[in-house]
Design a protein around this motif. Structure first.
Motif, short mmCIF file in Angstrom:
data_model
loop_
_atom_site.label_atom_id
_atom_site.label_comp_id
_atom_site.label_asym_id
_atom_site.label_seq_id
_atom_site.Cartn_x
_atom_site.Cartn_y
_atom_site.Cartn_z
N TYR A 1 0.81 -1.20 0.00
CA TYR A 1 0.00 0.00 0.00
C TYR A 1 0.85 1.26 0.00
N GLN B 1 2.77 7.82 -4.04
CA GLN B 1 3.72 6.80 -3.61
C GLN B 1 3.63 5.55 -4.49
N GLN C 1 5.74 6.23 -7.31
CA GLN C 1 7.14 6.13 -6.90
C GLN C 1 7.57 4.66 -6.85
N TYR C 2 6.71 3.80 -6.33
CA TYR C 2 7.03 2.36 -6.28
C TYR C 2 7.14 1.77 -7.68
N LEU D 1 7.79 4.35 6.22
CA LEU D 1 6.77 4.92 5.33
C LEU D 1 7.22 4.79 3.87
N MET D 2 8.53 4.97 3.66
CA MET D 2 9.01 4.98 2.28
C MET D 2 9.21 3.60 1.69
N ILE D 3 9.63 2.63 2.50
CA ILE D 3 9.92 1.32 1.89
C ILE D 3 9.07 0.20 2.43
N GLY D 4 8.14 0.52 3.36
CA GLY D 4 7.38 -0.54 4.00
C GLY D 4 6.25 -1.07 3.14
#
Lengths: 290, 260, 224
Positions: B170, B176, B179-180, C168-171
């Motif tokens: 998520y 985001q 971004q992923y 938050l960024m990689i989880g």
């Protein structure tokens, strides 16, 4: 036989100083290293133990080479069979007296070895105490016992008794003599107590600014150090200017005060509290037994 | 004795402080209007504000975030004049609570996109998710991001949810997710059309529109925040109304949105 | 205050992450701190600087590079994925790795000052008694720096619980895998579930207070 020929540049507060000593100590000998602080005594002792590396030279024990700068041999301290007593005793604070000794003994019948030394140094009753709960003299005995647990052929003592009062000092000197007589190990001891050296050591090396300036039997050395003069050591208690342009120096030695007059130039680096030796060339006494 | 009058004199250091605050307050008063923009709309906002400037000569600043975060900030007094939300629920909530000046109005319908940058063929639609190369599927958090909710709805409607749910990661918002997907941390992801149309999107072979019959429409509403002076409100309304001009609508179309 | 099973799961996951991170940090931190405390190497200031950087760098810097480095299309991430089938983005092991790096100074610095607080003569005495460095470390140094060990363990643990930006960024916010309490709070606030956010927050306050207290308690006890 311990042989060392070492050189090392030291950076003392007074500037760089070359420590360069070559000496042989025979088996069973008790040698004292004497000299003012900063002369390199402790560094020399540490180089023999492998705790400080020389810049160049060799250290060997019998046929075993411990250090050789040319063949790049530098045997780790733990592989050099020796005992070392540190000035601050360096007891492990989280181990009891017995724990300190058993740790030194390693795995082999450690409690038996520990027991033997506890008995020998009169420490049995203190065995379960922690170092923090011991007096200085008691801590020193533990440090000594611990250094002897492994029955080293060489015992290095770094001003072992300097922090003790006279009574404790004399008692430990007795013990040291006894232990030396019993184990016949080679001992090298740093000390600036002339009386102690005379009592314990068979030979003394006097160091000054990194070099041996005198060597010999203590009684001869101290007696002869100023052409048959009498030397007493003490602490400066007062400096008073005299009318004639000199300084009257009061030195407390034991229960006595000795007054010596020096010129202003001679007295320029004297301070109250400094330890000095007073030699008197007028007297010609030759008593050294203390 | 009663003083007949008092002269207030401002001492030099105080005068400096006074001047400082004066500058700050006048600065605030003269500031540009700020629009809070949901993540999916961030890609078109430069075009939109440029067009507005051409039309009116006025500058608009923008702040990007998820609709939930922005609404929460507005509730707590954030200095935003207009909100472009990704949904209607947050704007309606603000309206109900009296924080909006007018009723929110839908400015566009969002389009859900399936996007991959790892070479997975997406032209077949959702079945691309069954490609064994897909290890992670990036979806915006369905609890607060409408595109996330739409993606989950599409997966359920397409009968794929149970098969792929363990692969879902998520993102805080579609930003985001982008971004992923863009960093290839996730092989595939559900995003908004605006992202793939803009420069961040890149190659047209990498994305496909998700069948609109699989998810409920994503109406996106805007509102004017109740704050500041009447003059502020008028300036905010001017931008709000601009969103419904033919010029703005053509921009929404260009970024793949559908119009109300 | 209502505690749902989802909340319990999230909190347990948070504790699991903090425990795993602390254990690894302890194992890695002791040799690193030992080296920094005793090595004469010229590289030492560089190592010290590197280790201290997480203290001042925003966590997003670390998060950003982890995202780039660990994604399966990247060099490191690709190698890990093909060799060990290990993915560090969006996975629990990834969070552990990130937390270890991020909390490194909180373990290494207390241990380092712990090592330095022990008189050099103790280690030297141990060497003159024929003990190896490892034996000395185990029997003389570590037992002599228990307060430093406690500080390192507690601070790393607490700091990992407090971690937010990197996670938050990689989880990827996956429930039960990477959604830790700090992220859950952020989520709940965003959907206006203030009660749930409050529950999480109060529990975190309670947990961190009760694990930090013994450290400072012990410190003041030693002073008095």
């Amino acid at each position: 036989m311990i042989r060392f020929k070492v050189r090392k540049m030291l950076h003392a507060s007074s500037g760089p100083m070359l420590l360069s000593v070559e000496e042989e100590v025979s088996e069973g000998e008790f040698v004292a290293l004497y000299g003012p602080s900063g002369a390199g005594k402790t560094t020399l002792l540490r180089m023999i133990a492998g705790l400080t590396a020389p810049d160049e030279g060799t250290v060997s024990a019998g046929a075993e080479c411990w250090y050789d700068s040319r063949s790049r041999v530098n045997l780790a301290t733990r592989r050099r069979e020796l005992g070392f007593v540190f000035q601050d005793y360096a007891l492990f604070p989280h181990m009891t007296v017995r724990g300190n000794l058993e740790y030194a003994a390693g795995s082999r019948d450690r409690s038996a070895v520990a027991d033997e030394l506890l008995g020998m140094t009169d420490l049995r009753e203190l065995a379960d105490r922690f170092p923090g709960a011991l007096s200085g003299g008691q801590q020193q005995r533990v440090a000594l016992a611990r250094a002897l647990v492994r029955k080293p052929k060489l015992l290095l003592l770094d001003e072992p008794l300097s922090a003790l009062d006279r009574a404790a000092r004399v008692k430990l000197q007795d013990e040291l003599l006894e232990l030396h007589a019993r184990f016949r190990m080679t001992v090298i001891m740093v000390s600036h107590d002339v009386a102690e050296i005379c009592r314990l050591a068979g030979r003394v090396l006097s160091l000054e600014a990194g070099a041996v300036v005198h060597r010999g039997v203590p009684s001869d050395l101290f007696a002869a150090s100023s052409g048959g003069a009498f030397t007493i050591e003490g602490e400066i208690s007062a400096l008073v200017k005299t009318g004639a342009g000199g300084i009257l120096v009061s030195v407390v030695a034991g229960a006595n005060i000795v007054r010596v007059e020096v010129t202003e130039k001679e007295g320029s680096d004297l301070r109250v509290g400094k330890r000095v030796a007073v030699t008197s060339e007028l007297l010609n006494s030759r008593i050294v037994k203390l | 004795m009663i003083p007949t009058g008092t002269t207030y004199r401002i001492s030099p250091p105080r005068r400096l402080v006074f001047l400082f605050f004066l500058l700050i307050f006048t600065g605030l008063a003269l500031r540009a209007q700020t629009v809070a923009v949901a993540a999916n709309a961030q890609y078109l906002i430069p075009d939109l504000t440029d067009a507005f400037k051409r039309a009116t000569g006025k500058t608009i600043r923008s702040v990007v975030g998820s609709s939930g975060a922005l609404s929460s900030q507005i509730r707590n007094g954030a200095p935003f004049d207009v909100l472009l939300s990704a949904d209607t629920a947050y704007p309606m909530g603000l309206w109900r609570d009296g924080i909006a000046l007018d009723t929110p109005r839908v400015y566009a319908f969002g389009t859900l996109i399936l996007w991959s940058k790892t070479g997975i063929s997406v032209k077949g639609g959702l079945s691309a998710l069954l490609d064994p190369a897909v290890k992670k599927i990036a979806v915006a958090n369905p609890r607060n991001a409408p595109y996330g909710a739409a993606a989950i709805a599409a997966l359920q409607a397409g009968g794929l949810y149970d098969a792929v749910s363990s692969k879902i990661v998520y993102g805080e918002s579609v930003a985001q997710v982008n971004q992923y997907v863009d960093s290839r941390a996730a092989e595939i992801g559900f995003t908004s059309s605006s992202a793939v149309v803009s420069a961040a999107g890149g190659d047209a072979r990498e994305w496909v529109r998700v069948d609109t019959s699989l998810y409920p429409p994503i109406p996106q509403a805007a509102l004017v925040v109740r704050r500041g002076s009447p003059g502020d409100a008028a300036r905010a309304r001017e931008f709000f109304q601009f969103l419904f001009t033919p010029e703005a609508r053509s921009i929404f179309l260009r970024y793949g949105y559908r119009l109300p | 205050m209502e505690l749902t099973s989802e909340m319990v799961g999230t909190l347990l996951l948070t504790l699991k992450l903090a425990s795993a991170t602390t254990l690894i940090l302890l194992a890695a931190g002791i040799p690193i701190a030992y080296w920094i405390a005793f090595s004469p190497s010229r590289l030492r200031p560089f190592a010290e600087t590197l280790i201290s950087m997480p203290l001042v760098l925003p966590p997003t810097v670390l998060g950003f590079y982890f995202l780039i480095a660990f994604n399966p299309a990247g060099a490191v991430g690709g190698a890990l994925a093909s060799l060990f089938d290990l993915r560090l983005v969006f996975s629990f092991p990834g969070l552990v790795v990130a937390s270890v790096v991020y909390s490194l100074p909180f373990m290494v610095q207390p241990l380092q000052s712990g090592f330095r607080s022990i008189p050099a003569s103790l280690a030297e005495a141990s060497a003159t008694l024929g003990k190896s460095r490892f034996q000395t470390l185990l029997r003389v140094l570590l037992p002599g720096m228990k307060p430093a060990l406690l500080s390192g363990i507690v601070l790393s643990f607490a700091h990992t619980i407090g971690e937010f930006g990197v996670v938050l960024m990689i989880g990827g916010n996956i429930p039960g895998v990477t959604r830790v309490a700090s992220i859950a709070i952020y989520d709940e606030v965003e959907v206006l579930h203030y009660a749930a956010a409050n529950t999480y927050a109060l529990i975190l306050i309670g947990v961190t207070f009760s694990i930090l207290l013994p450290v400072y308690w012990k410190r003041s006890a030693r002073i008095w």
